[in-house]
Design a protein around this motif. Structure first.
Motif, mmCIF file in Angstrom:
data_model
loop_
_atom_site.group_PDB
_atom_site.id
_atom_site.type_symbol
_atom_site.label_atom_id
_atom_site.label_comp_id
_atom_site.label_asym_id
_atom_site.label_seq_id
_atom_site.Cartn_x
_atom_site.Cartn_y
_atom_site.Cartn_z
ATOM 1 N N LYS A 68 0.865 -1.177 0.000
ATOM 2 C CA LYS A 68 0.000 0.000 0.000
ATOM 3 C C LYS A 68 0.903 1.229 0.000
ATOM 4 C CE LYS A 68 -3.670 -2.307 2.637
ATOM 5 N NZ LYS A 68 -4.470 -2.292 3.898
ATOM 6 N N LEU A 69 0.986 1.883 -1.153
ATOM 7 C CA LEU A 69 1.972 2.945 -1.331
ATOM 8 C C LEU A 69 1.441 4.324 -0.954
ATOM 9 C CD1 LEU A 69 3.599 1.984 -4.754
ATOM 10 C CD2 LEU A 69 4.392 1.440 -2.450
ATOM 11 N N VAL A 70 2.345 5.128 -0.392
ATOM 12 C CA VAL A 70 2.138 6.556 -0.231
ATOM 13 C C VAL A 70 3.314 7.208 -0.942
ATOM 14 C CG1 VAL A 70 1.844 8.497 1.342
ATOM 15 C CG2 VAL A 70 1.016 6.217 2.006
ATOM 16 N N LEU A 71 3.029 7.820 -2.086
ATOM 17 C CA LEU A 71 4.071 8.381 -2.939
ATOM 18 C C LEU A 71 4.232 9.868 -2.649
ATOM 19 C CD1 LEU A 71 3.107 6.640 -6.301
ATOM 20 C CD2 LEU A 71 4.599 5.804 -4.465
ATOM 21 N N CYS A 72 5.464 10.287 -2.402
ATOM 22 C CA CYS A 72 5.737 11.672 -2.016
ATOM 23 C C CYS A 72 6.644 12.339 -3.049
ATOM 24 C CB CYS A 72 6.407 11.727 -0.649
ATOM 25 S SG CYS A 72 5.464 10.933 0.671
ATOM 26 N N LEU A 79 3.314 12.989 -9.852
ATOM 27 C CA LEU A 79 2.930 11.908 -8.945
ATOM 28 C C LEU A 79 1.646 11.232 -9.421
ATOM 29 C CD1 LEU A 79 3.627 13.394 -5.387
ATOM 30 C CD2 LEU A 79 4.869 11.545 -6.522
ATOM 31 N N GLN A 80 0.686 12.024 -9.859
ATOM 32 C CA GLN A 80 -0.566 11.456 -10.347
ATOM 33 C C GLN A 80 -0.344 10.622 -11.598
ATOM 34 O OE1 GLN A 80 -3.493 11.247 -9.006
ATOM 35 N NE2 GLN A 80 -2.872 12.423 -7.198
ATOM 36 N N GLN A 81 0.616 11.042 -12.424
ATOM 37 C CA GLN A 81 0.941 10.257 -13.614
ATOM 38 C C GLN A 81 1.491 8.886 -13.222
ATOM 39 O OE1 GLN A 81 3.649 12.187 -16.310
ATOM 40 N NE2 GLN A 81 3.640 10.502 -17.771
ATOM 41 N N VAL A 82 2.317 8.860 -12.183
ATOM 42 C CA VAL A 82 2.846 7.583 -11.690
ATOM 43 C C VAL A 82 1.704 6.700 -11.189
ATOM 44 C CG1 VAL A 82 4.313 6.470 -9.971
ATOM 45 C CG2 VAL A 82 5.095 8.551 -11.105
ATOM 46 N N VAL A 83 0.772 7.306 -10.454
ATOM 47 C CA VAL A 83 -0.382 6.554 -9.945
ATOM 48 C C VAL A 83 -1.174 5.952 -11.105
ATOM 49 C CG1 VAL A 83 -2.591 6.730 -8.742
ATOM 50 C CG2 VAL A 83 -0.575 7.879 -7.819
ATOM 51 N N GLU A 84 -1.394 6.737 -12.146
ATOM 52 C CA GLU A 84 -2.148 6.247 -13.304
ATOM 53 C C GLU A 84 -1.414 5.097 -13.985
ATOM 54 O OE1 GLU A 84 -2.749 9.643 -15.755
ATOM 55 O OE2 GLU A 84 -4.023 10.687 -14.296
#
Length: 316
Positions: A68-72, A79-84
């Motif tokens: 369960k990642l929390v990306l900072c 960051l949103q691009q990485v999530v997508e």
């Protein structure tokens, strides 16, 4: 090479010791890879500097492993691009995956770290693994480098990570578990010319987390320091120079460095095995670490020779 490493002055007895130590390290790494490590499925993993480079690859690897990642990072859009990208790749994962959270803040601004830590804890209520990855590099001649550049590099590479670590550590102590990881560098062990600000920040990082490891031993919270050599990322392109401007060059050593995906996999392995200290470098940098410890006079001569070879035209 034989003349350099096997010369007089008592140095000949040091070379076998260095080679033996290097072989022992290689043998240990082989045994280490054969061990079965802990599962990170459903573990809450925080990664700083997650929008690019090694941080982004760590996000891919840990996401595929079911964390369960929390990306900072500083850039919300990236960051949103990485999530997508991670969400789109979830169908190929062997484990159940989770949609990452993002927390936007500038690690170099330590005044925002406490707020960021609170936001991180709100995502899942706790943190199992903190991976301090964000950092900045430097290229420059010491004589031409303003003291403000040294301060800026230290803020990002040293003060930021320790501020975030100390902000999240109390929650780990309360829950009775946690794991703190920092991505340092081989230059946290040895220093090479024209990297003074970067090497100094990584030396400080190594010292701090070595102390932290000892102090947290009784609480059973492992601390892992990972020291890679060159990695094929934009670290050198985004490096700062002596006047604070961007270096903007992909060094040949960086371009021929290790694949960031391989390094990210090694980070995952280190987390699973709760390793204390990992050097991810080739034979020569690893030998240099031992050379600095066991035969410093030769190491200093080699670095002085390197400095002369790399001297910039403007310094002549």
């Amino acid at each position: 090479m034989e003349r350099i490493l096997g010369g007089g002055g008592g140095g000949g007895a040091v070379l076998p010791l260095i080679l033996t130590s290097a072989l022992a390290l290689m043998f240990y790494r082989i045994l280490f890879r054969l061990r079965k490590g802990a599962n990170v499925q459903d573990a809450v993993v925080v990664i700083t500097g997650a929008s690019s480079g090694l941080g982004k690859e760590c996000a891919r690897v840990f996401h595929a492993a079911g964390a369960k990642l929390v990306l900072c990072g500083r850039n919300e859009g990236r960051l949103q691009q990485v999530v997508e990208e991670l969400t789109a790749a979830s169908g190929d994962a062997k484990q159940q995956t989770h949609t990452p959270y993002t927390v936007v803040f500038d690690l170099a601004d330590t005044h925002t770290v406490d707020r960021a830590a609170d936001e991180i804890l709100q995502c899942h209520g706790h943190v199992d693994v903190l991976i301090n990855n964000a950092g900045i590099s430097y290229r420059g001649n010491i004589l031409d480098t303003h003291i403000s550049v040294h301060r800026d590099v230290m803020e990002t590479n040293y003060f930021g990570p320790i501020a975030l670590t100390q902000a999240l550590l109390p929650s780990m102590l309360r829950q009775g578990r946690g794991h703190i990881v920092v991505i340092s560098s081989v230059q946290g062990r040895i220093s090479i010319p024209y990297r003074s600000a970067y090497a100094a920040s990584k030396h400080a990082t190594q010292a701090y987390f070595d102390c932290l490891r000892a102090e947290l031993e009784e609480h059973h919270i492992p601390v892992t320091v990972i020291s890679p050599g060159y990695i094929r990322t934009n670290l050198s392109v985004n490096a700062v120079t002596g006047d604070g401007s961007k270096y903007g060059v992909l060094d040949q050593t960086t371009a021929s460095g290790r694949d960031p995906t391989d390094v990210a996999q090694a980070v995952l392995t280190a987390v699973r095995h709760q390793s204390k200290d990992v050097v991810l470098a080739g034979l020569l940098p690893t030998l240099a670490v031992y050379l600095r410890a066991f035969w410093p006079a030769l190491f200093f001569r080699l670095m002085a020779s390197r400095a002369r070879k790399e001297k910039k035209p403007k310094d002549d």
